[in-house]
Design a protein around this motif. Structure first.
Motif, PDB file in Angstrom:
ATOM      1  N   ILE A 128       0.737  -1.405   0.247  1.00 26.11           N
ATOM      2  CA  ILE A 128       0.033  -0.401  -0.204  1.00 26.11           C
ATOM      3  C   ILE A 128       0.695   0.827   0.302  1.00 26.11           C
ATOM      4  CG2 ILE A 128      -1.693   1.471   1.020  1.00 26.11           C
ATOM      5  CD1 ILE A 128      -2.952  -1.347   1.999  1.00 26.11           C
ATOM      6  N   SER A 129       0.632   2.314  -0.615  1.00 26.20           N
ATOM      7  CA  SER A 129       1.359   3.484  -0.977  1.00 26.20           C
ATOM      8  C   SER A 129       0.380   4.512  -1.522  1.00 26.20           C
ATOM      9  CB  SER A 129       1.926   3.719  -2.717  1.00 26.20           C
ATOM     10  OG  SER A 129       3.090   4.595  -2.360  1.00 26.20           O
ATOM     11  N   THR A 130       0.564   6.046  -0.297  1.00 26.03           N
ATOM     12  CA  THR A 130      -0.244   6.211   0.413  1.00 26.03           C
ATOM     13  C   THR A 130       0.057   7.573   0.406  1.00 26.03           C
ATOM     14  OG1 THR A 130      -0.619   5.285   2.419  1.00 26.03           O
ATOM     15  CG2 THR A 130      -1.343   7.987   2.350  1.00 26.03           C
ATOM     16  N   SER A 131      -0.750   8.527  -0.981  1.00 28.68           N
ATOM     17  CA  SER A 131      -0.249   9.934  -0.396  1.00 28.68           C
ATOM     18  C   SER A 131      -0.915  11.120   0.068  1.00 28.68           C
ATOM     19  CB  SER A 131      -0.427  10.776  -2.176  1.00 28.68           C
ATOM     20  OG  SER A 131      -0.710  11.522  -2.728  1.00 28.68           O
ATOM     21  N   MET A 132      -0.247  12.771   0.822  1.00 29.80           N
ATOM     22  CA  MET A 132      -1.398  12.656   1.407  1.00 29.80           C
ATOM     23  C   MET A 132      -0.626  14.263   1.620  1.00 29.80           C
ATOM     24  SD  MET A 132      -0.412  10.521   5.033  1.00 29.80           S
ATOM     25  CE  MET A 132      -1.518  11.793   5.804  1.00 29.80           C
ATOM     26  N   ASP A 133      -1.796  14.925   1.588  1.00 30.71           N
ATOM     27  CA  ASP A 133      -1.310  16.294   1.841  1.00 30.71           C
ATOM     28  C   ASP A 133      -0.418  16.546   3.172  1.00 30.71           C
ATOM     29  OD1 ASP A 133      -1.702  18.894   2.768  1.00 30.71           O
ATOM     30  OD2 ASP A 133      -3.549  19.643   1.467  1.00 30.71           O
ATOM     31  N   THR A 150       3.753   9.223   1.876  1.00 32.90           N
ATOM     32  CA  THR A 150       4.294  10.409   0.869  1.00 32.90           C
ATOM     33  C   THR A 150       3.714  11.536   1.161  1.00 32.90           C
ATOM     34  OG1 THR A 150       6.192  12.061  -0.690  1.00 32.90           O
ATOM     35  CG2 THR A 150       4.555  10.626  -1.467  1.00 32.90           C
ATOM     36  N   CYS A 151       4.043  12.619   0.957  1.00 32.00           N
ATOM     37  CA  CYS A 151       3.416  13.886   1.144  1.00 32.00           C
ATOM     38  C   CYS A 151       3.745  15.351   0.293  1.00 32.00           C
ATOM     39  CB  CYS A 151       2.790  14.319   2.938  1.00 32.00           C
ATOM     40  SG  CYS A 151       4.352  15.141   3.408  1.00 32.00           S
ATOM     41  N   TYR A 152       2.531  16.679   0.166  1.00 30.22           N
ATOM     42  CA  TYR A 152       2.941  17.605  -0.383  1.00 30.22           C
ATOM     43  C   TYR A 152       4.538  18.268  -0.102  1.00 30.22           C
ATOM     44  CZ  TYR A 152      -1.444  17.222  -1.528  1.00 30.22           C
ATOM     45  OH  TYR A 152      -2.843  17.021  -1.945  1.00 30.22           O
ATOM     46  N   ARG A 153       5.392  18.630  -1.319  1.00 29.11           N
ATOM     47  CA  ARG A 153       6.393  19.417  -0.627  1.00 29.11           C
ATOM     48  C   ARG A 153       6.237  21.242  -0.612  1.00 29.11           C
ATOM     49  NH1 ARG A 153      10.288  15.108  -2.717  1.00 29.11           N
ATOM     50  NH2 ARG A 153      10.531  13.478  -1.560  1.00 29.11           N
ATOM     51  N   MET A 154       5.011  20.850  -1.061  1.00 27.00           N
ATOM     52  CA  MET A 154       5.237  23.120  -1.151  1.00 27.00           C
ATOM     53  C   MET A 154       3.782  23.479  -0.629  1.00 27.00           C
ATOM     54  SD  MET A 154       6.321  22.874  -5.083  1.00 27.00           S
ATOM     55  CE  MET A 154       6.274  24.575  -5.606  1.00 27.00           C
ATOM     56  N   GLU A 158       1.427  23.795  -5.246  1.00 29.15           N
ATOM     57  CA  GLU A 158       1.680  23.605  -6.119  1.00 29.15           C
ATOM     58  C   GLU A 158       2.023  21.820  -7.253  1.00 29.15           C
ATOM     59  OE1 GLU A 158       3.223  27.087  -7.955  1.00 29.15           O
ATOM     60  OE2 GLU A 158       3.563  27.127  -6.022  1.00 29.15           O
ATOM     61  N   ASP A 159       2.294  21.315  -6.062  1.00 33.64           N
ATOM     62  CA  ASP A 159       3.168  20.213  -6.283  1.00 33.64           C
ATOM     63  C   ASP A 159       2.150  19.167  -6.068  1.00 33.64           C
ATOM     64  OD1 ASP A 159       3.018  20.320  -3.461  1.00 33.64           O
ATOM     65  OD2 ASP A 159       5.086  19.348  -3.403  1.00 33.64           O
ATOM     66  N   ALA A 160       1.059  19.344  -5.842  1.00 30.00           N
ATOM     67  CA  ALA A 160       0.234  18.081  -5.796  1.00 30.00           C
ATOM     68  C   ALA A 160       0.156  16.853  -6.514  1.00 30.00           C
ATOM     69  CB  ALA A 160      -1.581  17.726  -5.203  1.00 30.00           C
ATOM     70  N   TRP A 161      -0.745  16.911  -7.982  1.00 30.00           N
ATOM     71  CA  TRP A 161       0.149  15.441  -8.402  1.00 30.00           C
ATOM     72  C   TRP A 161       1.178  15.211  -9.109  1.00 30.00           C
ATOM     73  CZ3 TRP A 161      -4.862  13.724 -10.033  1.00 30.00           C
ATOM     74  CH2 TRP A 161      -5.248  14.470  -9.567  1.00 30.00           C
ATOM     75  N   ASN A 162       2.221  16.038  -8.441  1.00 34.21           N
ATOM     76  CA  ASN A 162       4.044  15.209  -8.496  1.00 34.21           C
ATOM     77  C   ASN A 162       4.078  14.343  -7.276  1.00 34.21           C
ATOM     78  OD1 ASN A 162       6.581  16.329  -7.632  1.00 34.21           O
ATOM     79  ND2 ASN A 162       6.661  15.480  -9.302  1.00 34.21           N
ATOM     80  N   THR A 163       3.426  15.453  -5.756  1.00 34.07           N
ATOM     81  CA  THR A 163       3.025  13.803  -5.473  1.00 34.07           C
ATOM     82  C   THR A 163       2.773  12.837  -5.310  1.00 34.07           C
ATOM     83  OG1 THR A 163       3.409  16.268  -3.517  1.00 34.07           O
ATOM     84  CG2 THR A 163       2.826  14.123  -2.544  1.00 34.07           C
ATOM     85  N   ARG A 164       1.573  12.658  -5.956  1.00 36.44           N
ATOM     86  CA  ARG A 164       0.477  11.733  -6.136  1.00 36.44           C
ATOM     87  C   ARG A 164       1.149  10.350  -7.400  1.00 36.44           C
ATOM     88  NH1 ARG A 164      -3.705  16.149  -6.548  1.00 36.44           N
ATOM     89  NH2 ARG A 164      -4.902  15.335  -4.221  1.00 36.44           N
TER      90      ARG A 164
END
Length: 503
Positions: A128-133, A150-154, A158-164
């Motif tokens: 299971i891989s998770t993307s978060m705010d 992992t989560c956003y770095r901005m 502005e990097d929401a889709w990059n994080t996903r």
């Protein structure tokens, strides 16, 4: 080797427990099947990642931030995900797309409840891989139920889709790597540690120090041999739950290196706690208005003021009427020679009155304060209908009511105003306005570029920036800034790797 089967699921909302608003089924946009896969451009057929696995889109629900989620609404979405995972499995992997700050009536850790239920349905071998705010919360229980995180770095995000996409990349790399079919070897270690600091997002923008440098370290750590990902969560300040605090997770195959890097990040975050400052100069609403209106003729426009206490994109109800009432009471704003825009308040009854009057008609209405009446209920507004706009995909019908200088935007449904087109679509020119007051915290990119100058007004509401006056009762203590003289915490990361032999 056969292609991996990977499910897609998630529930994403940011929920203020200090807002009386309740998020029911109407709050969520729910995608399933092909519609859900189309949500992710990087998973399109013919793309590298889209063709790297057999994708099984199950359910992903996303809502505008608001109050806590109605328990029945949450259970129906969770149970549909769980039943589909169970019936359509087995899966090699699952991409869990969430926010991380969902509060549900009757639960203390909604994301842990969701992750545990999905883990039980998927079985112990599913990765299971998770993307978060980065404004989500990471409890030990949640981190232990997933494998990659992992989560956003901005901030702004502005990097929401990059994080996903990074979360999916990490998942695919583990599944198709040299140990992809070994349920033990493909699982990295997580070094997890919470930092007893709780700050509003408006003090942690990555445009400014110290957040800029802290987040700037993450790609360097991620590049180390033996590390998969490094992440810092600010946490969510407007929920009153034990999990609400900052967190660090470093993921990798080198357990000791992950632990060392997590400890260093946690210590750096703690040491910088006094350095976090608001992203803009702050003041009371009156102070901000005095500056905006006192600049004299010829001043560059617009002056933007954040009505931060009722920011709907942080969880505010969106109908707190206090700021609009203060604007209507200012004697100098009775002069229509000025232009002041207030965005916005949702009030379907007031919108219906404006529709009945028609553009150019006169209305006598009471606006806002019906969901969140603190510190005042509906405010009286006498004015003319400046414009009516129908079929906004988010707001429904939108009326602009003009009273003197004040152009009050009233919406049928909750809507954030982040784009210049949000205003121009209503017949308003925000660039030419003397003052634009918007329910927001830090300015989103278009508003930031538009503003000749701006201030963050410390206004009341469910996402009040002054955390000390909100009255948290259930967060872990001691915690900064609630306990400014607390001793230094130990900040020792816990190491964990999901055991594939048991759920």
């Amino acid at each position: 080797m056969a292609r991996a089967r990977v499910a897609i699921a998630g529930i994403a909302i940011e929920s203020s427990t200090f807002s009386p608003h309740i998020s029911g089924p109407e709050a969520f946009t729910v995608l399933r099947g092909a519609d859900l896969r189309r949500r992710y451009p990087f998973l399109a057929v013919g793309t590298e990642r889209g063709d790297a696995a057999d994708w099984v889109p199950i359910l992903q629900a996303t809502a505008l931030p608001g109050g806590a989620v109605d328990a029945g609404t949450y259970r129906r979405m969770r149970d549909e995900i769980v039943e589909s995972v169970r019936s359509e499995g087995p899966f090699d992997g699952l991409f869990l797309d969430i926010h991380g700050a969902m509060s549900v009536v009757g639960l203390e850790d909604a994301e842990a409840d969701l992750a545990r239920a999905i883990r039980a349905a998927a079985g112990p071998d599913t990765l299971i891989s998770t993307s978060m705010d980065l404004h989500g919360n990471v409890s030990a229980e949640f981190s232990q139920a997933v494998d990659l995180i992992t989560c956003y770095r901005m901030a702004p995000h502005e990097d929401a889709w990059n994080t996903r996409e990074r979360a999916v990349h990490n998942l695919l790399e583990r599944l198709r790597g040299p140990h992809g079919r070994d349920p033990v070897a493909r699982r990295p270690w997580q070094a997890w540690v919470q930092v007893p600091v709780l700050l509003p997002g408006e003090k942690t923008s990555t445009r400014l120090e110290p957040a800029r440098s802290l987040y700037g370290r993450l790609p360097q750590i991620e590049a180390l041999d033996g590390i998969v990902d490094a992440a810092i969560w600010i946490g969510y300040a407007w929920a009153d739950e034990p999990r609400c605090q900052a967190a660090i997770v470093v993921t990798g195959d080198d357990a000791e290196l992950a632990r060392t890097q997590a400890a260093e990040l946690a210590r750096a975050f703690w040491d910088a706690r006094h350095d976090f400052a608001f992203v803009a100069p702050t003041g009371t609403l009156d102070e901000c208005l005095d500056i905006a209106l006192g600049r004299g003729p010829g001043a560059a426009t617009p002056f933007v003021i954040s009505d931060s206490g009722d920011n709907p994109t942080a969880g505010g109800a969106g109908d707190v009427s206090w700021t609009l009432g203060e604007l209507l009471a200012r004697p100098e704003l009775r002069d229509p020679a000025r232009t002041v825009i207030h965005a916005s308040i949702f009030d379907p009854d007031a919108v219906a009155e404006a529709v009945r009057a028609g553009v150019g008609g006169r209305v006598e209405v009471h606006v806002g304060g019906r969901v969140d009446a603190r510190p005042r209920g509906p405010v009286p507004l006498s004015g003319d209908v400046f414009s009516i706009t129908y079929n906004d995909p988010v707001a429904g019908t939108v009326a602009v009511l003009r009273s003197g200088a004040v152009h009050a935007i009233i919406t049928e449904r909750r809507k954030p105003f982040h784009l210049v087109s949000d205003f121009t679509g209503l017949g308003l020119d925000p660039h030419a306005a003397d003052v634009v007051v918007v329910k927001i915290g830090y300015l989103e990119p278009e508003l930031y570029e538009m503003a000749a100058d701006w201030r963050l007004a410390l206004t009341p509401g469910g996402v009040d920036q002054d955390l000390l006056r909100l009255g948290h009762q259930h967060i872990e203590r001691p915690m900064f800034p609630f306990d400014p003289d607390m001793p230094d915490p130990e900040l020792r990361p816990a190491l964990h790797r999901h055991n594939p032999t048991s759920p």
